[in-house]
Design an enzyme around this catalytic site. Sequence first.
Site, short mmCIF file in Angstrom:
data_model
loop_
_atom_site.label_atom_id
_atom_site.label_comp_id
_atom_site.label_asym_id
_atom_site.label_seq_id
_atom_site.Cartn_x
_atom_site.Cartn_y
_atom_site.Cartn_z
N GLU A 1 -5.26 -4.55 10.87
CA GLU A 1 -4.27 -3.48 10.99
C GLU A 1 -4.54 -2.69 12.27
OE1 GLU A 1 -2.53 -2.48 6.83
OE2 GLU A 1 -4.13 -1.08 7.28
N ASN B 1 0.87 -1.19 0.00
CA ASN B 1 0.00 0.00 0.00
C ASN B 1 0.90 1.24 0.00
OD1 ASN B 1 -1.86 2.00 0.37
ND2 ASN B 1 -2.49 1.36 2.43
N TRP B 2 1.03 1.83 -1.18
CA TRP B 2 1.92 3.00 -1.30
C TRP B 2 1.30 4.25 -0.68
CZ3 TRP B 2 3.86 2.91 -7.15
CH2 TRP B 2 4.59 1.72 -7.36
N LYS B 3 0.02 4.20 -0.36
CA LYS B 3 -0.70 5.37 0.17
C LYS B 3 -0.50 6.56 -0.78
CE LYS B 3 -0.38 3.34 4.72
NZ LYS B 3 -0.33 3.49 6.17
N GLY C 1 2.86 -0.87 4.44
CA GLY C 1 2.89 0.56 4.12
C GLY C 1 4.32 1.02 3.89
N GLY C 2 4.91 1.64 4.90
CA GLY C 2 6.24 2.25 4.77
C GLY C 2 7.30 1.35 4.14
N HIS D 1 -9.71 1.15 5.11
CA HIS D 1 -8.42 1.43 5.77
C HIS D 1 -8.66 2.43 6.90
CE1 HIS D 1 -4.34 2.70 6.51
NE2 HIS D 1 -3.95 1.61 5.86
N GLU E 1 -7.09 4.92 7.82
CA GLU E 1 -6.90 6.33 7.44
C GLU E 1 -8.15 6.88 6.75
OE1 GLU E 1 -3.20 5.67 5.37
OE2 GLU E 1 -2.27 5.21 7.29
N SER F 1 3.38 -1.55 10.61
CA SER F 1 4.83 -1.60 10.82
C SER F 1 5.41 -2.99 10.59
CB SER F 1 5.19 -1.08 12.23
OG SER F 1 4.79 0.28 12.36
N GLY G 1 2.37 2.88 10.87
CA GLY G 1 3.31 3.99 10.70
C GLY G 1 4.00 4.42 11.98
#
Length: 252
Positions: A169, A9-11, A236-237, A97, A99, A215, A175
């Site tokens: 999640e 997930n590049w967001k 993610g990251g 998600h 977010e 994470s 993050g």
Amino acid sequence: MRPKIVAANWKMNKDLSEGIQLASEVIRRIQKAKKRSVQVVLIPPFIHLTTINRLAERENIYVGAQNCHEQALGAFTGEISALMLRSVGVTFVIIGHSERRQYFKEDDTLLAKKISIALKHDLQPIFCCGESLQIREEEKPIAFVKKQLSASLFHLSQQEMSKVAIAYEPVWAIGTGKTATPEQAQIMHEAIRMQIREKYGKETADNIPILYGGSCNEQNAKKLFACPDVDGGLIGGASLQAASFISIVNSF
Ligand code: 13P
């Protein structure tokens, strides 16, 4: 047997040339690794989907979208529908998600509609669930996650449910560099599978992939993926660098 999935997930990261570079590097490293028992999914921002899909589809890598609208078409300025996503070769779509829940106020009822429209247009939803730190500290995370699932998924027929993937999640892990321990992840994943089993039966529950996100990185992926009910990751990251993402893919 249920599939193993590792999704990036590049967001809201990477412009087009950076995205092409990252996807090309992921593909190059995957070709080198050769054997692959894992479904790899790249989930870039909407406007890169067509380009990334052209690169990825030749290598049997899937692309996914980060969201979709709950209607198929119409006067919804600025929105993207499941129908459109399918038409450019998208296979997966993230729904719910944290977010989107937090910043865009998406609630359980809206998410139930998004799940249905995604399935109607042949997309595989990756339904995200997970508790905040406060809920974890109050020791009610399982009840909370179960409610998220029943509110947004349990209107589905058994046949529809068998096409869904779930991502657990925990919000406090996204993050933050704090990961759920393998024990915490396994307890939640098992509870999710049991809940699906109670509603839809053993076969559906046994076949549904439940991914972990929050994470997840090249250091902790192996131990998380070794848990019997963890079927992959939503990253993610650590998916923003080809080397770390591939190392997570290779952690199975
Ligand atoms: P991080 O891996 O950056 O914690 O993000 C997880 C996530 O939100 C994936 O959807």
